[in-house]
Write an enzyme that holds these catalytic residues in place. Structure first.
Site, PDB file in Angstrom:
ATOM      1  N   GLY A 206       8.180 -13.546 -45.417  1.00 40.30           N
ATOM      2  CA  GLY A 206       9.549 -14.019 -45.212  1.00 40.30           C
ATOM      3  C   GLY A 206      10.216 -13.300 -44.060  1.00 40.30           C
ATOM      4  O   GLY A 206       9.564 -12.630 -43.256  1.00 40.30           O
ATOM      5  N   ASN A 207      11.519 -13.442 -43.984  1.00 41.84           N
ATOM      6  CA  ASN A 207      12.284 -12.770 -42.940  1.00 41.84           C
ATOM      7  C   ASN A 207      13.639 -12.367 -43.500  1.00 41.84           C
ATOM      8  O   ASN A 207      13.955 -12.622 -44.660  1.00 41.84           O
ATOM      9  CB  ASN A 207      12.428 -13.666 -41.700  1.00 41.84           C
ATOM     10  CG  ASN A 207      13.041 -15.016 -42.023  1.00 41.84           C
ATOM     11  OD1 ASN A 207      14.182 -15.098 -42.473  1.00 41.84           O
ATOM     12  ND2 ASN A 207      12.277 -16.087 -41.811  1.00 41.84           N
ATOM     13  N   ARG A 208      14.461 -11.758 -42.660  1.00 40.13           N
ATOM     14  CA  ARG A 208      15.716 -11.172 -43.112  1.00 40.13           C
ATOM     15  C   ARG A 208      16.900 -12.149 -43.082  1.00 40.13           C
ATOM     16  O   ARG A 208      18.030 -11.745 -43.347  1.00 40.13           O
ATOM     17  CB  ARG A 208      16.058  -9.955 -42.247  1.00 40.13           C
ATOM     18  CG  ARG A 208      15.031  -8.847 -42.300  1.00 40.13           C
ATOM     19  CD  ARG A 208      15.415  -7.703 -41.358  1.00 40.13           C
ATOM     20  NE  ARG A 208      14.411  -6.655 -41.308  1.00 40.13           N
ATOM     21  CZ  ARG A 208      14.335  -5.642 -42.161  1.00 40.13           C
ATOM     22  NH1 ARG A 208      15.233  -5.536 -43.133  1.00 40.13           N
ATOM     23  NH2 ARG A 208      13.392  -4.733 -42.042  1.00 40.13           N
ATOM     24  N   SER A 209      16.683 -13.396 -42.762  1.00 38.55           N
ATOM     25  CA  SER A 209      17.802 -14.330 -42.635  1.00 38.55           C
ATOM     26  C   SER A 209      18.540 -14.490 -43.963  1.00 38.55           C
ATOM     27  O   SER A 209      17.926 -14.686 -45.013  1.00 38.55           O
ATOM     28  CB  SER A 209      17.304 -15.689 -42.162  1.00 38.55           C
ATOM     29  OG  SER A 209      18.375 -16.616 -42.097  1.00 38.55           O
TER      30      SER A 209
END
Length: 415
Positions: A206-209
């Protein structure tokens, strides 16, 4: 400011309670005048409780105050919502059968109508003629929103969201007599949040968005009069009211949703943080530590370039006679390195992707993702000067939507 809020007899009357609260919380004195029919949907007790003022729809109440004359004379602004087909007809023909229509005839200040009715009623020649009559006399008549109506019907005729009506009302009293909601009648698709690519039943890439910027864009587009469709990947904030939400998780799901949504969209804004890669294989069971201490090897494959595919599909489809092409807006979350700075990478991406506008974020561990403030640069494929926008994500979104409105409503076609 003294505001008269007229409430028409449509099911959308319940949404006007939120509009009344926006007016009162901003410090305005509001007198609500419901039509007799509207009280079948929302009772006078509700309007009295929310406004803090007595409510009547009869010219024979408080006759000594001559309310049918006084209210129109004293009002700094009159807003009618929902403005039903019946109310528009009565106002256009100068009828004065109740307190609201009398007040409209006595109005000295600006008048704003927010229509709501079934599509066939809105598109009927009689209603269109009444709207043009009212506009010709100086009244402001908003375009209704497009979307789900009473029952299974869908189309133009929804009451604009209370925030959009409020913004239009404030613009009107500030002297913007020729104002228009910049995205009125437009359909805008916005992707938001971060995609997640599963490794096994419990893990993912995933990512930090957080989705905050995408949600703020959806609110700004909604308030600008657009019908908004939000393609929501993982978000740390709830989706706003008044928009259609399409949940997605992976990049492939987002691609499928975006291609489908783009078919009837005037604007597509790809603000989601989409994973560039995904695992080549997804384990059906949790990946466990092995006794021999061997590290697992995870092979990644490239995800499709959704933004570029949308541009290619748009260009292949083209625009009809007298129409402008769909406007596509990309987002670039960039970091500089020894090979180039953020803008250099972003400009290369703009030319590679072929979108019309590219909103550039300089990201980092403690920048942009999850924060309430943002600083962006808007690059245009046309080569116009880069535009900077800094502030809260709400303020940045307003600047982006304003720029989109200018692009859509520009006289010269886009190259």
């Amino acid at each position: 400011m003294r505001i008269v809020l007229g409430v028409g007899g449509g099911i959308a009357a319940y949404k006007v309670a939120s509009l009344l609260r926006l007016f009162t919380e901003a410090g305005h004195h509001v007198t609500v005048i419901p039509t007799e029919a509207s009280t079948r949907f929302v009772g006078t007790a509700t309007w009295e409780a929310l406004s803090g003022n007595p409510v009547s729809n009869s010219v024979f109440d408080d006759v000594h105050q001559v309310n049918h004359v006084r209210l129109g004379h004293e009002a700094d602004l009159i807003v009618v919502a929902p403005a039903t087909a019946d109310l528009l007809a009565k106002a256009a023909t100068g009828q004065a059968g109740d307190l609201l229509t009398n007040t409209l005839l006595m109005a000295r200040g600006p008048v704003l109508f927010a229509p709501a009715m079934h599509t066939e009623m809105w598109q009927h020649a009689a209603t269109r003629a009444n709207v043009e009559t009212l506009r010709g006399r100086g009244a402001a008549v908003l375009e209704p929103a497009t979307g789900r109506l009473t029952g299974a019907d869908s189309g133009p005729g929804r009451l604009p969201e209370p925030e959009a009506i409020y913004d239009a009302a404030m613009a009107l009293v500030q002297g913007q007599s020729d104002f228009q909601l910049p995205l009125a009648g437009r359909t805008v698709t916005i992707s938001a949040g971060g995609t997640r690519e599963p490794l096994d039943p419990v893990r993912f890439l995933g990512n930090r968005s957080s989705g905050k910027q995408g949600v703020a864009l959806a609110v700004a587009a909604r308030n600008a009069g657009a019908t908004v469709r939000l393609l929501a990947a993982h978000m740390d904030v709830p989706a706003p009211a008044g928009v259609e939400v399409v949940p997605v998780e992976t990049a492939l799901q987002l691609r499928e949703a975006a291609l489908a949504a783009a078919a009837d969209s005037d604007v597509v804004i790809m603000s989601a943080a989409v994973a560039d890669f995904r695992p080549a294989e997804i384990s059906d069971t949790k990946i466990k530590k092995r006794d021999d201490h061997a590290d697992p090897v995870i092979t990644l494959v490239r995800n499709p370039d959704i933004l570029q595919e949308l541009v290619e599909l748009r260009n292949l489809k083209g625009a009809g006679a007298g129409e402008k092409q769909q406007l596509i807006v990309g987002f670039a979350a960039e970091t500089g390195d020894s090979q180039g700075d953020v803008l250099a990478y972003a400009e290369a991406k703009l030319h590679r992707k072929g979108c019309d506008l590219l909103v550039v974020n300089h990201v980092g561990t403690d920048r942009v993702f999850g924060q309430d403030h943002n600083s962006v640069v808007i690059l245009a494929r046309s080569g116009s000067e880069p535009q900077e926008a800094t502030g809260t994500k709400t303020e940045v979104s307003a600047a982006i939507i304003s720029r989109i409105g200018l692009e859509l409503n520009s006289v010269s076609p886009r190259a």
